[in-house]
Design a protein around this motif. Structure first.
Motif: not given
Length: 466
Positions: A421-430, A445-454
């Protein structure tokens, strides 16, 4: 000829474990490029890292340019730097201390995190590189960029985790890859590397339980006089020798001797040979012989021990790097089973540095095309997200495929889709998510898992994805 056995205890030789300290420290990399001396063209910024803080850092080496230098990198790779290897902007040989920055990459994921583009247009098609390794190298003196001396090029033996044949590509200015050579893997084991060390004559031995003397009792072989009171110990540590009609001694030139016992009686001939070391009785005889040996072969011994330390250091570093690669899950995801080596083997790839910059061991590979979808992205709650640095990784290929508004993949393979994302959060589709896709084209539409922690480390990033 008389054969005289000598009785004594067997000798146990000590083993010496030698260590080598490497001069290295980490420094956060800077994304800068260089031009050749006299080249006034503007450099092009080509590096765009999704997570700059997690990319492979440069190692800093301080080089005396007036002497040959061998560096064992933290990965186990070797850098051979001849004296006078650096030129200044005027093309003059540099004599002042040099700062060498060096980093390397073993897999496509490391290259991706560093933001180095791996796309190439080949055979009329957009393709990406499947990599067997990459280096990024530059040098400076007094804060000013240096350049390669074409008469004294740096040679790099880089550790690789990929078998097979690859091409060598360089990018030092434009952001475009130029093929400069071919790369053949050099496969070795620790044993085979040690066998290549410079040979040194065997040191004197203490007389073992099967040691013997020879004597010309009939005085028919004057050439044996010089071996009077000399002991021989069989290399195989087995009983050998007997009284003979004649005894021949041949110096094999490597610290060993071939002793041949001959018996001729009537029309019968018996012959037996044994390879022996010279041996000495424990005490003053042995101490004097050992002292003479060390003085005579001092230079050869120092050279052999120095190169042994380098080999042992290289293997120690390589094994540590390999275990880290395996632990991170990268080995199981990128390794092609068809090119798998045994755990005792390692691969090296050799290159000669013509220009400082980025140098690859790569081969172009086609994008997967069985399924081609127009892509939109949401988080797990269905909220639309906008991603950058969108890449697909296909298991078994050491490559990363670049996408933006569409995604193509091979449904028969395990696939991993990642982006930020623009704020450098990792998004992934396994891979398990890909198995739920049933369509081969159209909108998806890819429903991505987004890592909210740094994410604070490269190891943490790998744990999440692999």
């Amino acid at each position: 000829m008389v054969y005289k056995p000598f009785k004594n205890h067997m000798l146990k030789l000590p083993l010496f474990i030698l260590a080598l300290l490497a001069l290295a420290c980490n420094q956060r990399p800077k994304n800068t490029k260089q031009v050749a001396p006299g080249d006034t063209r503007e450099t092009k910024k080509i590096i765009d890292s999704p997570l700059p803080a997690l990319q492979v850092a440069y190692q800093i080496y301080h080089i005396n340019p007036n002497a040959d230098t061998v560096i064992i990198h933290v990965s186990g790779s070797q850098l051979h730097i001849p004296k006078n290897a650096f030129l200044d902007a005027d093309g003059k040989v540099v004599k002042d201390p040099v700062v060498l920055r060096y980093r390397e990459f073993s897999n496509a994921f490391e290259v991706y995190i560093a933001g180095i583009p791996m796309e190439i247009y080949a055979d009329g098609k957009d393709q990406v590189f499947e990599t067997a390794g990459m280096v990024d190298i530059d040098a400076s003196a007094g804060g000013k960029a240096l350049f390669v001396n074409p008469e004294q090029k740096i040679s790099i033996n880089q550790i690789s985790f990929e078998n097979g044949y690859y091409n060598i590509y360089e990018d030092t200015l434009t952001g475009k890859w130029t093929e400069t050579g071919k790369s053949k893997p050099q496969i070795s084991t620790l044993k085979s590397d040690l066998e290549k060390l410079p040979k040194v004559p065997e040191p004197p031995k203490k007389a073992g339980r099967f040691a013997f003397e020879i004597e010309d009792a009939q005085e028919q072989q004057p050439e044996l006089r010089k071996y009077k009171n000399v002991l021989f110990t069989p290399v195989n540590d087995k009983y050998a020798g007997f009284d003979a009609t004649s005894i021949d001694v041949k110096d094999l030139g490597n610290g060993t001797y071939k002793i041949t016992f001959n018996v001729d009686y009537l029309q019968h001939h018996r012959e037996e040979s044994v390879i022996c070391y010279l041996a000495f009785k424990e005490g003053l005889d042995y101490d004097n012989a050992l002292d003479s040996y060390r003085k005579k072969y001092a230079k050869q011994i120092r050279r052999m021990e120095k190169e042994r330390r380098l080999v042992e250091k290289q293997w120690k570093n390589y094994e540590k790097e390999y275990k880290a690669y395996e632990k991170a899950g990268l080995k199981s995801f990128f390794e092609n089973p068809a090119n798998k080596l045994s755990e005792e083997e390692k691969i090296m790839r050799v290159l000669s540095v013509s220009d400082f910059g980025i140098i690859n061991f790569d081969k172009p590979t086609m994008y997967p095309k069985a399924v081609n979808l127009n892509a939109k992205f949401t988080d797990e709650d269905g909220k639309t997200i906008h991603l950058k640095h969108i890449r697909l990784i296909e298991k078994g290929r050491n490559a990363i495929f670049n996408f933006s508004n569409s995604v193509s993949f091979d449904p028969t393979k395990e696939n991993l889709l990642i982006g930020f994302t623009a704020d450098q959060r990792l998004a992934y589709f396994k891979p398990d998510d890909f198995k739920k896709i049933t369509q081969k084209n159209g909108d998806y539409t890819f429903k991505m898992r987004v890592n909210n922690g740094k994410i604070t480390s490269y190891e943490e990033l790998c744990r999440i994805l692999f």
